[in-house]
Scaffold this motif. Structure first.
Motif, PDB file in Angstrom:
ATOM      1  N   UNK A 142       0.778  -1.140   0.006  1.00  0.00           N
ATOM      2  CA  UNK A 142       0.096  -0.019   0.203  1.00  0.00           C
ATOM      3  C   UNK A 142       0.891   1.194   0.027  1.00  0.00           C
ATOM      4  N   UNK A 143       0.329   2.200  -0.829  1.00  0.00           N
ATOM      5  CA  UNK A 143       1.129   3.358  -0.799  1.00  0.00           C
ATOM      6  C   UNK A 143       0.277   4.705  -0.436  1.00  0.00           C
ATOM      7  N   UNK A 144       0.864   5.459   0.306  1.00  0.00           N
ATOM      8  CA  UNK A 144       0.024   6.713   0.865  1.00  0.00           C
ATOM      9  C   UNK A 144       0.666   7.893   0.711  1.00  0.00           C
ATOM     10  N   UNK A 145       0.138   8.707  -0.039  1.00  0.00           N
ATOM     11  CA  UNK A 145       0.647   9.898  -0.689  1.00  0.00           C
ATOM     12  C   UNK A 145      -0.343  11.078  -0.519  1.00  0.00           C
ATOM     13  N   UNK A 146       0.333  12.474  -0.168  1.00  0.00           N
ATOM     14  CA  UNK A 146      -0.401  13.751  -0.210  1.00  0.00           C
ATOM     15  C   UNK A 146      -1.089  13.594  -1.636  1.00  0.00           C
ATOM     16  N   UNK A 147      -2.475  14.367  -1.703  1.00  0.00           N
ATOM     17  CA  UNK A 147      -2.927  14.474  -2.958  1.00  0.00           C
ATOM     18  C   UNK A 147      -2.499  15.521  -3.738  1.00  0.00           C
ATOM     19  N   UNK A 148      -2.065  15.070  -4.911  1.00  0.00           N
ATOM     20  CA  UNK A 148      -1.703  16.219  -5.821  1.00  0.00           C
ATOM     21  C   UNK A 148      -2.980  16.997  -6.257  1.00  0.00           C
TER      22      UNK A 148
ATOM     23  N   UNK B 211      -6.360   2.513   6.015  1.00  0.00           N
ATOM     24  CA  UNK B 211      -6.237   4.119   5.996  1.00  0.00           C
ATOM     25  C   UNK B 211      -6.370   4.994   7.228  1.00  0.00           C
ATOM     26  N   UNK B 212      -7.070   4.235   8.093  1.00  0.00           N
ATOM     27  CA  UNK B 212      -7.377   4.963   9.415  1.00  0.00           C
ATOM     28  C   UNK B 212      -6.103   4.971  10.035  1.00  0.00           C
ATOM     29  N   UNK B 213      -5.373   3.694  10.159  1.00  0.00           N
ATOM     30  CA  UNK B 213      -4.032   3.551  10.901  1.00  0.00           C
ATOM     31  C   UNK B 213      -2.872   4.350  10.099  1.00  0.00           C
ATOM     32  N   UNK B 214      -2.984   4.610   8.826  1.00  0.00           N
ATOM     33  CA  UNK B 214      -1.988   5.392   8.283  1.00  0.00           C
ATOM     34  C   UNK B 214      -2.182   6.737   8.551  1.00  0.00           C
ATOM     35  N   UNK B 215      -3.400   7.162   8.370  1.00  0.00           N
ATOM     36  CA  UNK B 215      -3.658   8.358   8.808  1.00  0.00           C
ATOM     37  C   UNK B 215      -3.466   8.938  10.224  1.00  0.00           C
ATOM     38  N   UNK B 216      -3.482   7.952  11.220  1.00  0.00           N
ATOM     39  CA  UNK B 216      -3.293   8.135  12.522  1.00  0.00           C
ATOM     40  C   UNK B 216      -1.714   8.234  12.580  1.00  0.00           C
ATOM     41  N   UNK B 217      -0.966   7.446  11.999  1.00  0.00           N
ATOM     42  CA  UNK B 217       0.451   7.448  12.192  1.00  0.00           C
ATOM     43  C   UNK B 217       1.011   8.744  11.419  1.00  0.00           C
ATOM     44  N   UNK B 218       0.469   9.090  10.583  1.00  0.00           N
ATOM     45  CA  UNK B 218       0.987  10.300  10.005  1.00  0.00           C
ATOM     46  C   UNK B 218       0.791  11.549  10.716  1.00  0.00           C
ATOM     47  N   UNK B 219      -0.240  11.666  11.274  1.00  0.00           N
ATOM     48  CA  UNK B 219      -0.676  12.645  12.403  1.00  0.00           C
ATOM     49  C   UNK B 219       0.388  12.487  13.396  1.00  0.00           C
TER      50      UNK B 219
ATOM     51  N   UNK C 194      -3.104  25.795   4.768  1.00  0.00           N
ATOM     52  CA  UNK C 194      -1.658  24.910   4.389  1.00  0.00           C
ATOM     53  C   UNK C 194      -1.148  23.917   4.979  1.00  0.00           C
ATOM     54  N   UNK C 195      -1.483  23.920   6.560  1.00  0.00           N
ATOM     55  CA  UNK C 195      -1.030  22.701   7.220  1.00  0.00           C
ATOM     56  C   UNK C 195      -1.995  21.505   7.092  1.00  0.00           C
ATOM     57  N   UNK C 196      -2.933  21.558   6.321  1.00  0.00           N
ATOM     58  CA  UNK C 196      -3.789  20.237   6.182  1.00  0.00           C
ATOM     59  C   UNK C 196      -3.204  19.607   5.186  1.00  0.00           C
ATOM     60  N   UNK C 197      -3.578  18.307   5.125  1.00  0.00           N
ATOM     61  CA  UNK C 197      -3.100  17.444   4.323  1.00  0.00           C
ATOM     62  C   UNK C 197      -4.366  16.217   3.764  1.00  0.00           C
ATOM     63  N   UNK C 198      -4.457  16.102   2.427  1.00  0.00           N
ATOM     64  CA  UNK C 198      -5.493  15.079   1.950  1.00  0.00           C
ATOM     65  C   UNK C 198      -4.344  14.023   1.506  1.00  0.00           C
ATOM     66  N   UNK C 199      -4.730  12.735   2.219  1.00  0.00           N
ATOM     67  CA  UNK C 199      -3.775  11.697   2.136  1.00  0.00           C
ATOM     68  C   UNK C 199      -4.641  10.678   1.050  1.00  0.00           C
ATOM     69  N   UNK C 200      -3.947  10.082   0.042  1.00  0.00           N
ATOM     70  CA  UNK C 200      -4.453   9.080  -0.770  1.00  0.00           C
ATOM     71  C   UNK C 200      -3.849   7.915  -0.778  1.00  0.00           C
ATOM     72  N   UNK C 201      -4.532   6.668  -0.569  1.00  0.00           N
ATOM     73  CA  UNK C 201      -3.801   5.358  -0.652  1.00  0.00           C
ATOM     74  C   UNK C 201      -4.238   4.775  -2.080  1.00  0.00           C
ATOM     75  N   UNK C 202      -3.088   3.968  -2.319  1.00  0.00           N
ATOM     76  CA  UNK C 202      -3.303   3.113  -3.571  1.00  0.00           C
ATOM     77  C   UNK C 202      -2.469   1.977  -3.523  1.00  0.00           C
ATOM     78  N   UNK C 203      -2.681   0.937  -4.177  1.00  0.00           N
ATOM     79  CA  UNK C 203      -1.918  -0.492  -4.138  1.00  0.00           C
ATOM     80  C   UNK C 203      -0.588  -0.271  -4.511  1.00  0.00           C
ATOM     81  N   UNK C 204      -0.486   0.685  -5.792  1.00  0.00           N
ATOM     82  CA  UNK C 204       0.697   0.801  -6.219  1.00  0.00           C
ATOM     83  C   UNK C 204       0.734   2.261  -6.519  1.00  0.00           C
TER      84      UNK C 204
END
Length: 174
Positions: A1-7, A105-113, A56-66
């Motif tokens: 799984x790949x977690x990226x900020x939304x472009x 996604x929840x775990x990744x968002x918690x870890x990112x925060x 500007x401190x907000x982030x929209x995270x996206x989740x993808x398999x690749x």
């Protein structure tokens, strides 16, 4: 799984996924539908772009398999207080909600925060969403006892079909 900020180029796909997961007939493929009490759209690309620019401190995270794969999920994070971040718009494609991607996604968002300095996550959930509230409680979230009014008349939040909606505040130490 790949977690990226939304472009910026991701925002139309994010808006489409969020709307398909929460509103209209497509949302009935999953269990997160709000279609029985909220109509209209949940968000759009322009609103997402505006909200990101305004905070500007907000982030929209996206989740993808690749890394270059299709969008599977997203989550919004923004600082709420010195040690708490607000989590919103946690979304998984409705046709994939049986893959436990919401947990991922929840775990990744918690870890990112947490990496950004958060000790707590807060969120708001419409009070009639018992199944969703129970899902968050199983993941360690508890009600703070605080409620917030639903923003009737603000089309950014949809078209309410009931007059008794409000939000409850949930929180989790991370």
């Amino acid at each position: 799984m790949h977690l990226f900020p939304a472009a910026p180029s991701d925002l139309p796909a994010v808006a489409d996924m969020v709307n398909s997961a929460y509103r209209g007939d497509s949302s009935r493929q999953g269990w997160t539908t709000e279609a029985d009490y909220l109509g209209g759209q949940r968000t759009d690309a322009q609103t997402l772009a505006h909200d990101l620019a305004a905070n500007p401190e907000a982030i929209l995270l996206t989740l993808r398999d690749e890394a270059a794969g299709p969008l599977l999920g997203c989550a919004w994070l923004e600082p709420a207080t010195d040690d708490a971040w607000y989590l919103g718009m946690l979304t998984v494609r409705p046709d994939l909600q049986d893959r436990k991607l919401g947990r991922t996604m929840l775990g990744a968002a918690e870890n990112h925060a947490k990496e950004l300095g958060a000790n707590r996550i807060t969120m708001t959930v419409v009070q009639i969403r018992d199944t969703l509230i129970a899902w968050y409680e199983r993941r360690g979230y508890v009600s703070t006892g605080e409620t917030r009014p639903f923003p009737y008349g603000d089309q950014r939040f949809g078209e309410p079909m009931r007059d008794d909606l409000n939000f409850i505040v949930l929180e989790k130490a991370i």
